[in-house]
Design a protein around this motif. Structure first.
Motif, short mmCIF file in Angstrom:
data_model
loop_
_atom_site.label_atom_id
_atom_site.label_comp_id
_atom_site.label_asym_id
_atom_site.label_seq_id
_atom_site.Cartn_x
_atom_site.Cartn_y
_atom_site.Cartn_z
N ILE A 67 0.85 -1.19 0.00
CA ILE A 67 0.00 0.00 0.00
C ILE A 67 0.88 1.24 0.00
CG2 ILE A 67 -1.72 1.33 1.28
CD1 ILE A 67 -2.90 -1.16 0.11
N GLY A 68 1.92 1.22 0.84
CA GLY A 68 2.87 2.33 0.86
C GLY A 68 3.61 2.48 -0.45
N GLN A 69 3.98 1.34 -1.07
CA GLN A 69 4.67 1.37 -2.36
C GLN A 69 3.77 1.97 -3.44
OE1 GLN A 69 5.93 -2.66 -3.17
NE2 GLN A 69 7.18 -2.77 -1.31
N ALA A 70 2.48 1.63 -3.39
CA ALA A 70 1.54 2.17 -4.37
C ALA A 70 1.46 3.69 -4.24
CB ALA A 70 0.16 1.55 -4.19
N GLY A 71 1.46 4.18 -2.99
CA GLY A 71 1.46 5.62 -2.78
C GLY A 71 2.71 6.27 -3.33
N ALA A 72 3.85 5.62 -3.11
CA ALA A 72 5.11 6.14 -3.62
C ALA A 72 5.13 6.14 -5.15
CB ALA A 72 6.28 5.33 -3.07
N ILE A 73 4.57 5.10 -5.75
CA ILE A 73 4.53 5.00 -7.21
C ILE A 73 3.64 6.09 -7.80
CG2 ILE A 73 3.63 3.58 -9.11
CD1 ILE A 73 4.67 1.12 -7.53
N TYR A 74 2.51 6.35 -7.14
CA TYR A 74 1.63 7.45 -7.58
C TYR A 74 2.37 8.77 -7.57
CZ TYR A 74 -2.22 10.85 -7.23
OH TYR A 74 -3.05 11.93 -7.42
N VAL A 75 3.11 9.04 -6.48
CA VAL A 75 3.86 10.29 -6.37
C VAL A 75 4.99 10.33 -7.40
CG1 VAL A 75 5.29 11.68 -4.85
CG2 VAL A 75 3.25 10.57 -3.95
N ALA A 76 5.65 9.18 -7.62
CA ALA A 76 6.71 9.14 -8.64
C ALA A 76 6.15 9.48 -10.01
CB ALA A 76 7.35 7.75 -8.65
N GLY A 77 4.97 8.95 -10.33
CA GLY A 77 4.33 9.29 -11.60
C GLY A 77 4.02 10.77 -11.68
N ALA A 78 3.59 11.36 -10.56
CA ALA A 78 3.29 12.78 -10.54
C ALA A 78 4.55 13.62 -10.76
CB ALA A 78 2.63 13.16 -9.21
N CYS A 79 5.68 13.18 -10.19
CA CYS A 79 6.95 13.89 -10.37
C CYS A 79 7.40 13.85 -11.82
CB CYS A 79 8.02 13.29 -9.47
SG CYS A 79 7.73 13.51 -7.71
N VAL A 80 7.37 12.67 -12.42
CA VAL A 80 7.76 12.53 -13.83
C VAL A 80 6.80 13.31 -14.72
CG1 VAL A 80 8.05 10.90 -15.73
CG2 VAL A 80 8.82 10.28 -13.43
N GLY A 81 5.51 13.21 -14.44
CA GLY A 81 4.53 13.93 -15.24
C GLY A 81 4.68 15.43 -15.13
N THR A 128 -1.87 7.56 -13.39
CA THR A 128 -2.76 8.54 -12.78
C THR A 128 -1.95 9.71 -12.23
OG1 THR A 128 -4.29 6.77 -12.16
CG2 THR A 128 -4.59 8.89 -11.09
N GLY A 129 -0.89 9.39 -11.51
CA GLY A 129 -0.01 10.44 -11.01
C GLY A 129 0.64 11.23 -12.13
N PHE A 130 0.97 10.55 -13.23
CA PHE A 130 1.59 11.20 -14.39
C PHE A 130 0.68 12.31 -14.92
CE2 PHE A 130 2.68 11.21 -19.00
CZ PHE A 130 4.03 11.51 -18.89
N GLY A 131 -0.62 12.04 -14.97
CA GLY A 131 -1.57 13.06 -15.42
C GLY A 131 -1.75 14.17 -14.41
N ILE A 132 -1.88 13.81 -13.13
CA ILE A 132 -2.07 14.80 -12.08
C ILE A 132 -0.85 15.72 -11.96
CG2 ILE A 132 -2.17 15.08 -9.57
CD1 ILE A 132 -4.87 14.55 -10.69
N GLY A 133 0.36 15.17 -12.10
CA GLY A 133 1.57 15.98 -12.02
C GLY A 133 1.60 17.05 -13.10
N GLY A 134 1.17 16.71 -14.30
CA GLY A 134 1.10 17.70 -15.37
C GLY A 134 0.08 18.78 -15.07
N GLU A 135 -0.99 18.39 -14.40
CA GLU A 135 -2.02 19.36 -14.02
C GLU A 135 -1.45 20.45 -13.11
OE1 GLU A 135 -6.00 19.14 -14.24
OE2 GLU A 135 -4.96 18.84 -16.12
N TYR A 136 -0.62 20.07 -12.16
CA TYR A 136 -0.06 21.04 -11.23
C TYR A 136 0.65 22.17 -11.98
CZ TYR A 136 -0.95 18.34 -6.98
OH TYR A 136 -1.54 17.70 -5.93
N ALA A 137 1.49 21.80 -12.95
CA ALA A 137 2.26 22.80 -13.67
C ALA A 137 1.37 23.67 -14.56
CB ALA A 137 3.33 22.10 -14.52
N ALA A 138 0.50 23.04 -15.33
CA ALA A 138 -0.33 23.79 -16.28
C ALA A 138 -1.35 24.67 -15.58
CB ALA A 138 -1.04 22.81 -17.23
N ILE A 139 -1.94 24.16 -14.50
CA ILE A 139 -3.02 24.87 -13.83
C ILE A 139 -2.51 26.02 -12.99
CG2 ILE A 139 -4.93 24.65 -12.23
CD1 ILE A 139 -5.25 23.29 -15.02
N ASN A 140 -1.50 25.79 -12.16
CA ASN A 140 -1.00 26.88 -11.33
C ASN A 140 -0.50 28.06 -12.15
OD1 ASN A 140 -0.71 24.73 -8.92
ND2 ASN A 140 -0.48 26.79 -8.12
N SER A 141 0.20 27.78 -13.25
CA SER A 141 0.70 28.86 -14.09
C SER A 141 -0.45 29.62 -14.74
CB SER A 141 1.65 28.31 -15.16
OG SER A 141 1.05 27.26 -15.89
N ALA A 142 -1.47 28.90 -15.23
CA ALA A 142 -2.60 29.55 -15.87
C ALA A 142 -3.39 30.40 -14.90
CB ALA A 142 -3.51 28.51 -16.53
#
Length: 492
Positions: A67-81, A128-142
């Motif tokens: 469960i902890g690994q899945a959380g870390a993987i989600y965050v890793a996807g968000a970082c790469v995204g 899922t994290g890959f998509g959410i990570g991209g949202e952070y950059a595009a949305i905050n700047s806009a």
């Protein structure tokens, strides 16, 4: 690609900043800001359904460590995204990317709902994290480029705080969805993920009406399109408020370019603004470790050590305090100032978390939730301000990538190691039944938050009420070369 295409003098930034608040701005907030609700929904659903995912018959037979690994993987996807989409956002525009990244999220969360094995679940969580990570950059700047300067701080803090609306909603949704007397246990957790995709469709329909950032357009040689969009916004705001908009006399001269070389962006972050780089890194590491370490495994802590069968009610209360904190404290970031408020929220919440670590041996589910609610009432506003800071203190051409960079680096340090560390601590502590075994994680998170608050006190930028261009001059401004060679500007 980096060749100059023209040179213009424009008053677009001043015209956007002098607008009164109107219904049109709510369109921006709803269309763009609601992505944090999705992120909160995702993280909370996972935290609330740890027992459901562990069941080998109706779930996926996962352990606490997995469960902890899945959380870390989600965050890793968000970082790469964040890094991948962040660069594309600065290069191809805000609107294209915030539509694409939301689409990636929708597909990935549906794939999560159809998981048949842990490896599938891990892969879907990464996407899922890959998509959410991209949202952070595009949305905050806009958002920062469309919201008037006098409202930017409170709007950014409140929008980032809306993560907890999704967290509360996700926690409450899991109560019936994980009740086998209401929905079959094999389908309940899958439906929880599917609901995220349904919400994303609604957000996408609203988001299509949000325009491209005029600031991005005029820098990239599309000044006529930028002028048309701003004129339309001004007409709409004037009609909605019934006010005659005042004239502006503040202009900026820009050397337009189709694209900004990556080497120029890197030089800007590390050479022109080294103090701001240290500041943003510190803020992101502190808040990322605090949140991801505590919240990714909060539900598991309640069920493993404190005998809670349905964690949804506890997580909903915890989440509500976070959102109320962002709403209540947000206006103070414009009135009292960024530096004072960020320093206070980081240091105070860090100290409270450290105290909670010492009290773990005597807490109940209710008292731990109360302690968490008080801590994160303050931490929520501070953590939201980390995104606000990274989007304000660097030049416009680098804004999305800077948000992505600091989110990725800070979150990789705190958000990946946090869930892994806490998952390991829970497994180790559960063997002895001693909840104090997870205290070292609390102490580490507390120390990082206090340290980040101290960094803010010394290196923070007084950005309240100022235009983005005065906080960090665009690289393409006419006298940018002179300022680049002069070292880091002194914050005012």
């Amino acid at each position: 690609m980096g060749v100059e295409t023209g040179r213009i003098t424009t008053d677009i930034p001043a015209r956007l900043d002098r607008l009164p608040w109107a219904r049109w701005h709510w369109l921006v907030v709803i269309g763009l800001g609601t992505v944090w609700i999705l992120d909160g929904l995702e993280v909370t659903i996972v935290g609330s359904m740890s027992d459901a995912l562990k069941d080998p018959t109706t779930g996926l037979g996962m352990s606490s460590s997995q469960i902890g690994q899945a959380g870390a993987i989600y965050v890793a996807g968000a970082c790469v995204g964040a890094l991948f989409w962040g660069h594309l956002t600065d290069r191809f525009g805000r609107k294209k990317l915030f539509l694409i990244t939301l689409g990636v999220y929708m597909v990935a969360t549906v794939l999560t709902a159809f998981s048949m094995a842990p490896w599938w679940y891990f892969g879907a969580r990464f996407l899922t994290g890959f998509g959410i990570g991209g949202e952070y950059a595009a949305i905050n700047s806009a958002i920062d480029e469309l919201i008037p300067a006098s409202y930017r701080g409170r709007v950014d803090v409140a929008i980032n705080g809306s993560y907890w609306v999704g967290a509360a909603g996700g926690a409450l949704l899991t109560i019936p969805l994980l009740d086998p007397t209401v929905i079959d246990a094999e389908w309940g957790w899958r439906l929880a993920f599917g609901l995220g995709a349904i919400l994303a469709v609604g957000i996408l329909l609203v988001r299509r009406n949000v325009p491209e950032s005029p600031r991005w357009l005029f820098i990239h040689g599309r000044d006529e399109e930028a002028e048309k969009i701003v004129h339309g916004i001004e007409w709409t705001v004037s009609e909605e408020t019934g006010e005659q908009l005042p004239d502006v006399d503040e202009t900026i001269t820009i050397r337009q370019r189709r694209a900004i070389p990556f080497t120029t962006i890197a030089r800007t972050v590390f050479t022109l603004y080294p103090k701001r780089t240290v500041l943003c890194f510190s803020l992101f590491v502190g808040q990322a470790f605090l949140y991801n370490a505590f919240f990714f495994t909060y539900g598991d802590t309640l069920s493993t050590f404190l005998g809670v069968d349905q964690t949804g009610w506890y997580i909903a209360v915890f989440a509500l305090s976070n959102f109320v904190g962002a709403l209540a404290l947000g206006p103070l970031f414009d009135r009292v100032g960024r530096v004072r408020m960020i320093t206070f929220t980081y240091v105070f919440s860090g100290v409270l978390l450290g105290v909670t670590g010492f009290l773990l041996g005597s807490v109940s589910a209710v008292s731990l939730t109360i302690l968490g609610a008080v801590i994160f009432f303050f931490a929520s506003a501070g953590a939201s301000a980390a995104y606000l800071t990274s989007s304000e203190v660097f030049p416009m051409e680098t804004r999305a990538l800077c948000i992505a960079f600091f989110y990725a680096i800070g979150t990789a340090a705190g958000g990946i190691s946090g869930p892994l560390l806490f998952g390991w601590l829970i497994d180790r502590a559960s063997a002895s039944g001693d909840i104090t075994g997870i205290a070292p994680g609390y102490f580490l998170g507390a120390g990082l938050m206090v340290a980040a608050g101290v960094v803010e006190a010394f290196l923070g930028v007084k950005a309240e009420g100022r235009s983005l261009e005065s906080i960090a001059q665009p690289l393409t401004a006419e006298d940018a070369n002179d300022s680049e060679d002069a070292g880091e500007p002194t914050p005012r």
